[in-house]
Write a protein that holds these residues in place. Sequence first.
Motif, short mmCIF file in Angstrom:
data_model
loop_
_atom_site.label_atom_id
_atom_site.label_comp_id
_atom_site.label_asym_id
_atom_site.label_seq_id
_atom_site.Cartn_x
_atom_site.Cartn_y
_atom_site.Cartn_z
N MET A 80 19.47 34.58 -19.43
CA MET A 80 20.66 35.43 -19.31
C MET A 80 21.70 34.77 -18.43
O MET A 80 21.38 34.16 -17.41
CB MET A 80 20.24 36.77 -18.72
N PHE A 82 25.02 35.75 -16.26
CA PHE A 82 25.62 36.97 -15.71
C PHE A 82 27.12 36.80 -15.51
O PHE A 82 27.62 35.68 -15.34
CB PHE A 82 25.00 37.30 -14.35
N SER A 84 28.77 37.60 -12.86
CA SER A 84 29.04 37.09 -11.52
C SER A 84 28.35 35.75 -11.28
O SER A 84 28.19 35.34 -10.15
CB SER A 84 28.55 38.10 -10.50
N ALA A 86 25.63 34.72 -10.66
CA ALA A 86 24.30 34.96 -10.07
C ALA A 86 23.59 33.67 -9.73
O ALA A 86 22.38 33.55 -9.89
CB ALA A 86 23.44 35.81 -11.01
N LEU A 87 24.34 32.66 -9.25
CA LEU A 87 23.68 31.43 -8.80
C LEU A 87 22.99 31.71 -7.47
O LEU A 87 23.43 32.55 -6.70
CB LEU A 87 24.71 30.32 -8.63
N TYR A 88 21.91 30.97 -7.21
CA TYR A 88 21.23 31.11 -5.92
C TYR A 88 22.05 30.34 -4.89
O TYR A 88 22.13 29.12 -4.95
CB TYR A 88 19.81 30.56 -6.01
N PRO A 89 22.68 31.05 -3.94
CA PRO A 89 23.69 30.39 -3.08
C PRO A 89 23.10 29.34 -2.15
O PRO A 89 23.80 28.46 -1.68
CB PRO A 89 24.28 31.55 -2.28
N HIS A 90 21.79 29.42 -1.88
CA HIS A 90 21.19 28.50 -0.92
C HIS A 90 20.61 27.27 -1.59
O HIS A 90 20.00 26.43 -0.93
CB HIS A 90 20.10 29.22 -0.13
N MET A 91 20.75 27.17 -2.91
CA MET A 91 20.18 26.02 -3.62
C MET A 91 21.30 25.17 -4.21
O MET A 91 22.34 25.69 -4.61
CB MET A 91 19.29 26.50 -4.77
N ASN A 96 19.15 25.02 -8.59
CA ASN A 96 19.43 26.22 -9.37
C ASN A 96 18.90 26.08 -10.78
O ASN A 96 18.26 26.98 -11.31
CB ASN A 96 20.94 26.48 -9.41
N PHE A 99 14.95 25.83 -10.92
CA PHE A 99 14.13 26.90 -10.35
C PHE A 99 13.11 27.46 -11.34
O PHE A 99 11.91 27.52 -11.05
CB PHE A 99 15.04 28.02 -9.83
N ALA A 100 13.58 27.83 -12.52
CA ALA A 100 12.67 28.43 -13.51
C ALA A 100 11.56 27.44 -13.90
O ALA A 100 10.41 27.83 -14.08
CB ALA A 100 13.45 28.85 -14.75
N ILE A 103 9.01 27.22 -11.14
CA ILE A 103 8.15 28.41 -11.17
C ILE A 103 7.12 28.27 -12.28
O ILE A 103 5.95 28.62 -12.13
CB ILE A 103 9.01 29.68 -11.42
N ARG A 147 21.53 26.70 -16.39
CA ARG A 147 20.27 27.27 -15.94
C ARG A 147 19.52 27.93 -17.10
O ARG A 147 18.30 27.94 -17.12
CB ARG A 147 20.58 28.32 -14.85
#
Lengths: 377, 326
Positions: A80, A82, A84, A86-91, A96, A99-100, A103, A147
Motif C-alpha cells: 500500500m 499512503f 502521507s 508514511a515513510l519511517y522517519p528514522h530510517m 525504508n 524493511f519488509a 522482516i 517500498r
Amino acid sequence: MANLKLTDVEKTYGGTVQVLRDINLDIEQGELIVFVGPSGCGKSTLLRMIAGLEKITGGELVIDDMVVNDVPPSERGIAMVFQSYALYPHMTVRDNMAFALKIAGDSKEEIDRKVEAAAAKLQLENFLDRLPKALSGGQRQRVAIGRSIVRDPKVYLFDEPLSNLDASLRVATRIQIAQLKEEMPESTMIYVTHDQVEAMTLASRIVVLAGGGVAQVGSPLTLYEKPNSTFVAKFIGSPAMNLMRGKIVGTGATTTLEMEQGGGTITSNYPSTDADMGAEVEVGIRPEDMVEATGSDFAYHGTVEITEALGEVTLLYFQRANAEDDPVIGKLAGIHKGLRGNDVKLTASADKVHVFHNGISLLYRDKEVFLPGVQPH
Amino acid sequence: MSPIIQGIITIIIGVGGCVGYFYFANLFLDKVLFPARGENAGRNINRANMIRPWVFLFPAMFALGLYLMYPVVGSFFRSLYDRSGDEFVGLGNYARLFNNPDFRQAFFNNILWALFVPAGATFLGLVIAQLTDRLRWGNIAKSLVFMPMAISFVGASLIWRFVYAQDGDIGIINAIRFYFGAEEGIDPLQIPFWNNFLLMIILIWIQTGFAMVILSAALRGIPEETIEAAIIDGANPFQVFFKIKVPQIMGTIVVVWTTITILVLKVFDIVYTMTGGNFGTEILPSFMMDFMFRDDGQATAVAFVIMLVVLPVMIWNIAQARKEMR
C-alpha cells in the motif's frame, strides 16, 4: 499478480453505522482500478478493507481464489502507498525499502539487489542513504512506491498518493505511475482518488462509489459516454453535465424530447418504447457538447449571465429559473465575444443527448442501478 | 490575626505586587522615561521596546541570581573552609571525603540509583503507556499509575515501610514468606546490597507515572500511517513497537530518562526515612544531610560533588529537550 473478487462486502461500525453495503466487484489480473466518489463515500475505507487494515464486517474478499477476510495484511500479498507517504522517519531510504524484506528474513544480497533495482526504476539511486526528511515531496512518494515494489506484491493499493503534491509534481508523478503500470502489466493495482483527471487517465476501469454503494463500474469512456444514472452523469466530467427537464414526445430507435424551458425540441439516440410517450424525463447534455443553435431544434434557450473566456474555450453560465437549480453551462470551442446578457439557443447532436427517467438512464433501465441518494458534489 | 487572613493578605500582596510591578514599570517606561511624543517620539518608542524585555525579565533574573547563583558560588567557597568556617583548607574537605569509606559507599550506591531508577521508571512507563493506549479502561489504569506522583517522597516511604515491615500481618514480603512456611520474619531493609534496590523500587513506583504520561503523549504523536505501513510490511506487534515506535520517540525517551536521572541525584527523603542511611544504603544527598549543621565544610563539599555529577546530565537533557521542541 492476482485477481480480486468482492462479494456482498459491507462495513458497519459499532454494529449500527453502515458505511458500505453490497459491494460486488470482479477485478481481473493486470487491471488498474480507480475508486472515485465524493468525500465520505467510503472509498478509502474499502481500500483499507482490501489491505486488511479495516475489518470486513460482512461478505467475502477473495484474492487469487483464497478467502482472505481474516488473513493478516502482510500475508495477503498486497502493498500500500499512503497519501502521507508514511515513510519511517528514522530510517534511510534504503532501510525504508528494505524493511519488509528484512522482516521476511531475506538474505542481505537479495535485499540489496531488490532495493537497487527498485531505486533504479524510480531514479532514487542517489538518495538511498538519505533520511526521508531530506527529500522533497515527490521523492518521498517515489520512496513509498519503491517500498511496495521491492515486495513484489500481487496487488498494489494506492490511497490518494498524489494529494499531498503540488500541481506540477502531481502531473509528473501521475505519468510516472502510468509508466510503472506499463512496465508491470501483470500487476493488479487499485487506486483511490477524488481527482477526476487521475481517474480518467490512469484507470482501466473506474468504480464510482457513493452513498455506501457502487454507483457504476466501467471504463473511463463508458462512464463519460453512457452514465447509468444522473449521479454518475453529474459526477464524471467537469463542469458537470447539464440536466434539464423535458418530456418525451417521440419514441422509437431515437427519442424526441420537448424541453420545458424554451420549448425547443431535440433528438436523442437513446431508444425508447411507446409506453414512454409523454413521460417527464431529465435530459442531460455535457457543456462541451453544446453548440449554438440556428434553426428551430434547440435544447436550451436562456440569457447568458456570466461568460468566462479561457481562450481555447468560452464558458457560458445561464440565468437560472429557480435559485436552487444548478446553472446551465455551455462550453463553446474558441473565442466568443459579446454574448453576455444576450439570449442564446443551444443544441447538441443526437448522440450527445442523454435521457434519464427517475434518475436512471434509459440505456440501463433493464439493469439493476444503485442510486446513491446523495448529491454528487 | 488568624492564619487564614494572614495567608490571604500575603497572597494579595504577592500577586498584586507582581501585577503592579509589570504595570507600573511598563507605564514608567512609556510615559516618563521614553515618552512616545515630542520630537524624538520614534526614537523613544524604539528605545522603550529595547529596554522593555529587560525590565520584565529583571525580577526573575534577580531572584534566580540571588537564590540560585549566589548559593552555588557561596557553597563552593564554604566547601574550601573547615568545619567552623574560619580556616581555609583548600581542597581538604574533598580529600577527606574521598578517603572516607562511607562517602565511597554512598557514591557507589548513587551510581546504582542513577542507573536503575531512570531505566526502571522509563521502561515501565513506556510499557504501561503502550499497553494502556487502546484500552477502554486505559485512562483509569493510567490515573492509578500516575497517582504516586502526587505523594511526597516521605509519604511514599511511609507507605512502603508497611510493605517491607517485619511483621507478617503488615508487610507483604514477610506475609508471602510465611505463606511458604517461613518461621521467622526478616527485615528486608537489612539485607546487604539488595536493600538498595528495595529503596529504588519506591522511587521507580513514584516516577513511573511521570514517564508514562510523557511517553504516552509521545506515542500518540506517532503518525498512524507509519504503523499501518509497518503492519502491511509484515512486522509483528513487537517489531512495530521496537523498530517503528520506539525509534520515533527516542528524543522524548532520552529527555524523560535524563530528567529522572537528575531527580535521582537529588532525592534524599527516601533513604532518610527508610533506613537513615544505615545498612549500607547511604547515597550522596542523605550523606550530605548527615553533615549538615555539624560540618558545613564537608556538607557543601558533598553538595558540590553532586552538582558536578548532575551538570553533564542536565546539559544533555536541556540540549535534547530543545532539539525536541524544534
